[in-house]
Design a protein around this motif. Sequence first.
Motif, PDB file in Angstrom:
ATOM      1  N   LEU A  72      31.577   9.238   0.611  1.00  0.00           N
ATOM      2  CA  LEU A  72      31.550  10.400   1.589  1.00  0.00           C
ATOM      3  C   LEU A  72      30.327  10.928   1.279  1.00  0.00           C
ATOM      4  CD1 LEU A  72      34.947  11.017   1.902  1.00  0.00           C
ATOM      5  CD2 LEU A  72      33.741  10.462   3.481  1.00  0.00           C
ATOM      6  N   ASP A  73      30.054  10.570  -0.338  1.00  0.00           N
ATOM      7  CA  ASP A  73      28.736  11.535  -1.100  1.00  0.00           C
ATOM      8  C   ASP A  73      27.720  10.877  -0.405  1.00  0.00           C
ATOM      9  OD1 ASP A  73      29.061  10.011  -2.407  1.00  0.00           O
ATOM     10  OD2 ASP A  73      29.207  11.167  -4.445  1.00  0.00           O
ATOM     11  N   SER A  74      27.006  10.602   0.571  1.00  0.00           N
ATOM     12  CA  SER A  74      25.538  10.212   1.112  1.00  0.00           C
ATOM     13  C   SER A  74      25.245  10.777   2.282  1.00  0.00           C
ATOM     14  CB  SER A  74      25.860   8.229   1.465  1.00  0.00           C
ATOM     15  OG  SER A  74      25.511   8.410   2.612  1.00  0.00           O
ATOM     16  N   PRO A  75      23.658  10.992   1.923  1.00  0.00           N
ATOM     17  CA  PRO A  75      23.327  12.235   3.487  1.00  0.00           C
ATOM     18  C   PRO A  75      23.535  11.567   4.227  1.00  0.00           C
ATOM     19  CG  PRO A  75      21.752  12.014   1.443  1.00  0.00           C
ATOM     20  CD  PRO A  75      22.678  11.224   1.061  1.00  0.00           C
ATOM     21  N   PHE A  76      23.090  10.137   4.319  1.00  0.00           N
ATOM     22  CA  PHE A  76      23.768   9.012   6.072  1.00  0.00           C
ATOM     23  C   PHE A  76      24.846   9.533   5.981  1.00  0.00           C
ATOM     24  CE2 PHE A  76      25.110   5.661   7.601  1.00  0.00           C
ATOM     25  CZ  PHE A  76      24.137   5.751   9.446  1.00  0.00           C
ATOM     26  N   HIS A  77      25.557   9.044   5.392  1.00  0.00           N
ATOM     27  CA  HIS A  77      27.548   8.689   6.157  1.00  0.00           C
ATOM     28  C   HIS A  77      27.813  10.471   6.801  1.00  0.00           C
ATOM     29  CE1 HIS A  77      27.985   4.594   4.357  1.00  0.00           C
ATOM     30  NE2 HIS A  77      28.412   4.478   5.828  1.00  0.00           N
ATOM     31  N   SER A  78      26.992  11.160   5.729  1.00  0.00           N
ATOM     32  CA  SER A  78      27.490  12.978   5.829  1.00  0.00           C
ATOM     33  C   SER A  78      27.392  12.435   7.065  1.00  0.00           C
ATOM     34  CB  SER A  78      27.278  13.659   4.928  1.00  0.00           C
ATOM     35  OG  SER A  78      27.085  13.263   3.177  1.00  0.00           O
ATOM     36  N   SER A  79      26.175  13.052   7.743  1.00  0.00           N
ATOM     37  CA  SER A  79      25.456  13.052   9.253  1.00  0.00           C
ATOM     38  C   SER A  79      26.262  12.163  10.154  1.00  0.00           C
ATOM     39  CB  SER A  79      23.920  13.820   9.334  1.00  0.00           C
ATOM     40  OG  SER A  79      23.087  11.776   8.788  1.00  0.00           O
ATOM     41  N   ALA A  80      26.469  10.921   9.773  1.00  0.00           N
ATOM     42  CA  ALA A  80      27.079   9.937  10.520  1.00  0.00           C
ATOM     43  C   ALA A  80      29.253  10.634  10.509  1.00  0.00           C
ATOM     44  CB  ALA A  80      27.715   8.210  10.313  1.00  0.00           C
ATOM     45  N   ILE A  81      29.486  11.135   9.755  1.00  0.00           N
ATOM     46  CA  ILE A  81      30.477  11.716  10.083  1.00  0.00           C
ATOM     47  C   ILE A  81      31.024  12.598  10.416  1.00  0.00           C
ATOM     48  CG2 ILE A  81      33.002  12.630   8.484  1.00  0.00           C
ATOM     49  CD1 ILE A  81      32.031  10.829   6.271  1.00  0.00           C
TER      50      ILE A  81
ATOM     51  N   PRO B  75      25.612  18.308   0.874  1.00  0.00           N
ATOM     52  CA  PRO B  75      25.472  18.023  -0.075  1.00  0.00           C
ATOM     53  C   PRO B  75      26.637  18.077  -1.111  1.00  0.00           C
ATOM     54  CG  PRO B  75      23.431  18.713   0.200  1.00  0.00           C
ATOM     55  CD  PRO B  75      23.745  18.811   1.292  1.00  0.00           C
ATOM     56  N   PHE B  76      26.815  19.122  -1.166  1.00  0.00           N
ATOM     57  CA  PHE B  76      27.740  19.964  -1.597  1.00  0.00           C
ATOM     58  C   PHE B  76      29.277  20.081  -1.143  1.00  0.00           C
ATOM     59  CE2 PHE B  76      31.247  23.426  -2.125  1.00  0.00           C
ATOM     60  CZ  PHE B  76      31.722  23.393  -3.297  1.00  0.00           C
ATOM     61  N   HIS B  77      29.181  19.813  -0.029  1.00  0.00           N
ATOM     62  CA  HIS B  77      30.762  19.757   0.528  1.00  0.00           C
ATOM     63  C   HIS B  77      30.981  17.892   0.475  1.00  0.00           C
ATOM     64  CE1 HIS B  77      30.201  23.706   1.967  1.00  0.00           C
ATOM     65  NE2 HIS B  77      31.773  23.359   1.356  1.00  0.00           N
ATOM     66  N   SER B  78      29.698  17.390   1.004  1.00  0.00           N
ATOM     67  CA  SER B  78      29.943  15.200   0.266  1.00  0.00           C
ATOM     68  C   SER B  78      31.118  15.767  -0.676  1.00  0.00           C
ATOM     69  CB  SER B  78      29.118  15.116   0.735  1.00  0.00           C
ATOM     70  OG  SER B  78      27.890  15.609   2.158  1.00  0.00           O
ATOM     71  N   SER B  79      30.418  15.604  -1.627  1.00  0.00           N
ATOM     72  CA  SER B  79      30.631  15.472  -2.793  1.00  0.00           C
ATOM     73  C   SER B  79      32.580  16.247  -3.211  1.00  0.00           C
ATOM     74  CB  SER B  79      29.900  15.981  -4.030  1.00  0.00           C
ATOM     75  OG  SER B  79      29.430  17.045  -4.081  1.00  0.00           O
ATOM     76  N   ALA B  80      32.088  17.412  -2.693  1.00  0.00           N
ATOM     77  CA  ALA B  80      33.440  17.716  -2.898  1.00  0.00           C
ATOM     78  C   ALA B  80      34.739  16.899  -1.790  1.00  0.00           C
ATOM     79  CB  ALA B  80      33.749  19.211  -2.358  1.00  0.00           C
ATOM     80  N   ILE B  81      34.598  17.284  -0.889  1.00  0.00           N
ATOM     81  CA  ILE B  81      35.525  15.985  -0.184  1.00  0.00           C
ATOM     82  C   ILE B  81      35.736  14.428  -1.235  1.00  0.00           C
ATOM     83  CG2 ILE B  81      35.575  14.929   2.019  1.00  0.00           C
ATOM     84  CD1 ILE B  81      33.899  16.701   3.394  1.00  0.00           C
ATOM     85  N   ALA B  82      34.541  14.050  -0.993  1.00  0.00           N
ATOM     86  CA  ALA B  82      34.356  12.617  -1.888  1.00  0.00           C
ATOM     87  C   ALA B  82      35.783  13.101  -3.370  1.00  0.00           C
ATOM     88  CB  ALA B  82      33.549  11.893  -2.885  1.00  0.00           C
TER      89      ALA B  82
END
Lengths: 350, 350
Positions: A72-81, B75-82
């Motif tokens: 989940l913590d990847s820039p590509f996947h974050s934006s896809a999500i 980036p912050f939210h991605s890692s929180a969600i992870a």
Amino acid sequence: MEKDITIYDIARELDLSPTTISRALNDHPAVNQKTKQRISEAAAQMGYRSNLFASNLRKQRTNTIGLIVPRLDSPFHSSAIAGMEKIANEEGYNLIISQSLETVQKEIANAKTMFDSRVDGLLVSLSFETENLDHFERFISKGIPVIFYDRVAEHKDCTSIVIDNLQAAYKATSHLIEQGCSNIVHITGNLKRNVYADRLKGYKYALIDHNLPFTECNVLTGQMTEEAGRQAAEQILAMDPLPDGIFVSNDTCAVSCLKTLKQAGISIPRDMAIIGFNNDLTSRVVEPNLTTINYPGQEMGEVALKVLLMQINGSTEGIPSNTINLRSDLIIRESSLRGKVLAKKKPLLL
Amino acid sequence: MEKDITIYDIARELDLSPTTISRALNDHPAVNQKTKQRISEAAAQMGYRSNLFASNLRKQRTNTIGLIVPRLDSPFHSSAIAGMEKIANEEGYNLIISQSLETVQKEIANAKTMFDSRVDGLLVSLSFETENLDHFERFISKGIPVIFYDRVAEHKDCTSIVIDNLQAAYKATSHLIEQGCSNIVHITGNLKRNVYADRLKGYKYALIDHNLPFTECNVLTGQMTEEAGRQAAEQILAMDPLPDGIFVSNDTCAVSCLKTLKQAGISIPRDMAIIGFNNDLTSRVVEPNLTTINYPGQEMGEVALKVLLMQINGSTEGIPSNTINLRSDLIIRESSLRGKVLAKKKPLLL
DNA sequence: TAAAAGTATGCAATCGGTTTCAGTTGTTAA
DNA sequence: TTAACAACTGAAACCGATTGCATACTTTTA
């Protein structure tokens, strides 16, 4: 902890049957307009909310879409999500998200959870390790559509959404060659995954088409993390002769590789030109700015969800083919621009 | 499209009642061990899967947790969600995720969806615009726990999970002062949000404690985006006298501000020292590397989910207080190190 | 004016587990 | 030998919305 209001409560209140309440709330044509009005007012006033579980149980569908991503913590996947959530939200679907953390076991476990949650459709970007698609068979045999995006695999019943990785890599490599590079290293990920295999092909074909030799030892495969970028840089520094160009399959790795090389005294792009992949924020931050492939994450997410919804709703006509290709383009920045950057820099140095 | 196997099918097959099947599959003590064995074997063999909707309908709980974030692609939210997904997955809960895109309307709409999906608990990081918490009242009055994290608000019935923003900002500002800065600008976000309000306080108190004047015009508020960073840099360049230190409330914005200043010929940190907030990847990539506050995103996500589960399962004892503070620390890098960087650089220039 | 068609509503079954209460069998204590 | 109890198992109600079919009432048509 008040008790929930049900359609039975509304029925009792208005002296109607639950049937009529249900129909009215679903805007069924066979209910008198005035009655509908009365019912929806009463429902609002009483604080009624539909019980999705009862509804789903009866209707045998869930309005829920499952998503399995590697991280989940990847820039590509974050934006896809972000793109997927946008469409799902607009269309009244919920998204259930889980991450495989690049392992097959978790991917299988997640697929099972999704199955048990009876998602109406599934979106998947495969883990590094995944070798076969058996864990998705049960979806397919039940007619639940499965769509792969980015990290895809061939399956006759599944649509894949990708960019043309081969072509993008071909462009990137050709660009390096045009900038005068003749000994180009390629850093990439697990070749089981189409994205990396295709980029390798593109790299290879570009070399061949420009009459440059292709050698296995110029291909470094790894985890594509920050750390992997550092290690790759060490390997490159140990090569003899040193390469003059590097094409890396993602920006995170490219940036850390670039940094390590710079620290070792290599001048970028003069000694070595570098190209990344993804157009992450970091590619615009690192110095020199990184030439990279722009990767439409958000758009890919939106398209994936739209196509999935079409399949869920049975309108197969709209789907052009088994594979959908999105546009990507090479963004040229300083890290690969040899001629121009030198021209720019000289006046500054004088 | 095969038909689903139900406990009735298994019951018929083994000549038992559905009751016993249900009990056996839930490992109820009142079922003979051998019978359980037989049942679970038959279930596996027949390809049975539980219907969560029937189960949820009856049990009145969903094993689902709702999450509302401002943006998924941060980036912050991605890692929180992870972090959240990790715990949720381990504990057998599903996560339903939606984004408010920094607007109240979407936040309210998302809250409604979550409510209708009957989540067992809700995790929220507030949008920029949110002024009150009315849209969460219905959860609270039904006893559904709501937890705020990072962007929080005071509510007597809700736990908040944060870092000590005031202290972190105080440390950052004090560090700038120790490095010799005496005219420090603060770039921050919407002051309705605790994170920004508290950081402003920390900045202010640090100034006051070091006998430096605090002036409103040294505080620039904006959207904290890349673009906002550029604009802030323009504003700073128009100041007279120029400041000698900048404390920015997030890294994205700090990095683009830093880049813009550099382009304008400002030397960092000699002319101006800069500190960011979050410890994003970009802070390690930009040159000079950005001093920043390390923000435990993944950990915050994990803690938020764990506390929520405790509340869902009614064990209120374990919860220390209404607010949970996580550790954060100042990571000192070149962008603020005046003495040392100069010392390092001089020999290189000679 | 009777029959046909249309409109609005309700009955009751259904989706598939869960749970209460009761029943059966076997065992132990009195 | 009988009461008391434990150990299993099952019948049936229940969760709340949906839907096929039937019904009652109106309106139109022949």
